[in-house]
Scaffold this active site. Structure first.
Site, PDB file in Angstrom:
ATOM      1  CE  LYS A  53      -7.441  -1.613   6.024  1.00 44.17           C
ATOM      2  NZ  LYS A  53      -6.135  -1.394   6.628  1.00 44.17           N
ATOM      3  CD  GLN A  97      -5.295  -0.024   9.940  1.00 48.66           C
ATOM      4  OE1 GLN A  97      -5.659  -0.999   9.278  1.00 48.66           O
ATOM      5  NE2 GLN A  97      -5.055   1.147   9.377  1.00 48.66           N
ATOM      6  CG  ASP A 120      -1.240  -4.595   5.222  1.00 48.79           C
ATOM      7  OD1 ASP A 120      -1.934  -3.952   4.412  1.00 48.79           O
ATOM      8  OD2 ASP A 120      -1.386  -4.523   6.464  1.00 48.79           O
TER       9      ASP A 120
HETATM   10  N1  GUN Z   1      -2.313   2.170   8.013  1.00 48.93           N
HETATM   11  C1  GUN Z   1      -2.508   3.005   6.949  1.00 48.93           C
HETATM   12  N2  GUN Z   1      -2.591   2.294   5.803  1.00 48.93           N
HETATM   13  C2  GUN Z   1      -2.437   0.989   6.135  1.00 48.93           C
HETATM   14  C3  GUN Z   1      -2.420  -0.212   5.367  1.00 48.93           C
HETATM   15  O1  GUN Z   1      -2.567  -0.230   4.144  1.00 48.93           O
HETATM   16  N3  GUN Z   1      -2.247  -1.351   6.096  1.00 48.93           N
HETATM   17  C4  GUN Z   1      -2.071  -1.347   7.445  1.00 48.93           C
HETATM   18  N4  GUN Z   1      -1.886  -2.509   8.036  1.00 48.93           N
HETATM   19  N5  GUN Z   1      -2.064  -0.249   8.164  1.00 48.93           N
HETATM   20  C5  GUN Z   1      -2.240   0.916   7.511  1.00 48.93           C
END
Ligand code: GUN
Length: 287
Positions: A53, A97, A120
């Site tokens: 990311k 995350q 998100d």
């Molecule tokens: N863990 C797995 N997928 C995601 C996501 O799209 N966003 C976040 N913040 N954590 C995740």
């Protein structure tokens, strides 16, 4: 029939070219999109996702900050960091995350993020807005899936759509987006009786189960659009160590009309839509 392959890398590249133009226009007005990513603990998969990311932000010339805490950090420390980022004008998007370690109240952490920076789309306010058909931030993975439908000219009106998986991150928002696009939606999960009965009726099948090669050819309607959200590392057998999806790609591609591969399908689109949401948040901040 051999299915058309829906190429996530190619689609991601096309979309990111457009983001670059928009980011340049914003930069000309003195704003550079900024994303902060918080990682708690040493989960290897989470560490890879966060690294990817941040790398995507750098490639797009976005500002990014990666904040890493040990697994035993106190929740209050993370909440204080979120409050600081909420007030930081250089940060337009904040992502924590998931999953968080067991001593965290994940909902409390997600609710601490300012809804206007919740790229998100996990804050209750943004979940509610999506549910009401007025989305502000759409969760990145299902948002990316909708881009495949758009790019491939797949009209969902009146279609039977089946989602396998009911997570807050993928299954539930995916179902909502399919519903809003006019599909008749069924959500299947671990307690569903006779899963294949449902999947065989699907014109559009989205698999978000987290089990390698779970969806097999005999579960798929001929000509269906099959979207594979899974990313699993095979533990044993001849392909041990390789990545695979929730769909048995080799078998299902002989039955489906279109299919996303793993890797190179939904994966690149998830990060692309994180960039889209961050850019959108930055644009809104100067509107
Ligand atoms: N863990 C797995 N997928 C995601 C996501 O799209 N966003 C976040 N913040 N954590 C995740």
């Amino acid at each position: 029939m051999t299915a058309r392959i829906l190429d996530g890398n190619a689609l991601a590249q096309t979309l990111r070219a457009d983001f670059k133009t928009r980011a340049e226009a914003l930069a000309a007005r003195g704003t550079r999109p900024g994303l902060a990513v918080i990682l708690v603990g040493e989960d290897p998969a989470s560490a890879v996702y966060v690294r990817n990311k941040v790398a995507a932000c750098e490639k797009a010339s976005f500002h990014s900050e990666k904040i890493v805490y040990p697994a035993d950090v106190a929740q209050d420390v993370v909440l204080a960091k979120i409050a600081e980022l909420n007030a930081n004008p250089a940060i337009h998007g904040i992502l924590v995350q998931l999953p968080l370690p067991a001593h965290f109240d994940s909902d409390r952490v997600l609710e601490a993020i300012a809804p206007a920076k919740d790229v998100d789309g996990f804050h209750a306010e943004n979940v509610g807005a999506l549910m009401q058909g007025q989305p502000r931030f759409i969760p990145c993975t299902p948002y990316g899936v909708t881009k495949f439908f758009e790019a491939a000219g797949i009209d969902l009106k009146g279609k039977e759509a089946v989602v396998i998986g009911r997570s807050n991150i993928v299954g539930k928002p995916m179902a909502m987006l399919l519903l809003q696009a006019g599909a008749t939606v069924t959500i299947c999960h671990s307690q569903t009786r006779d899963l294949a009965f449902h999947t065989k009726r699907a014109d559009v099948l989205v698999a978000a189960v987290g089990r390698p090669r779970f969806v097999t050819a005999d579960m798929v309607k001929p000509g269906a659009v099959v979207i594979d959200v899974g990313i699993n590392r095979l533990q044993d057998g001849p392909d041990a160590g390789k990545l695979c999806g929730d769909v048995d790609f080799d078998g299902v591609r002989e039955v489906a009309g279109a299919i996303t591969p793993v890797p190179g399908g939904v994966g690149p689109m998830t990060i692309t839509m994180l960039l889209a949401n961050t850019l959108e948040a930055a644009e809104r901040s100067v509107r």
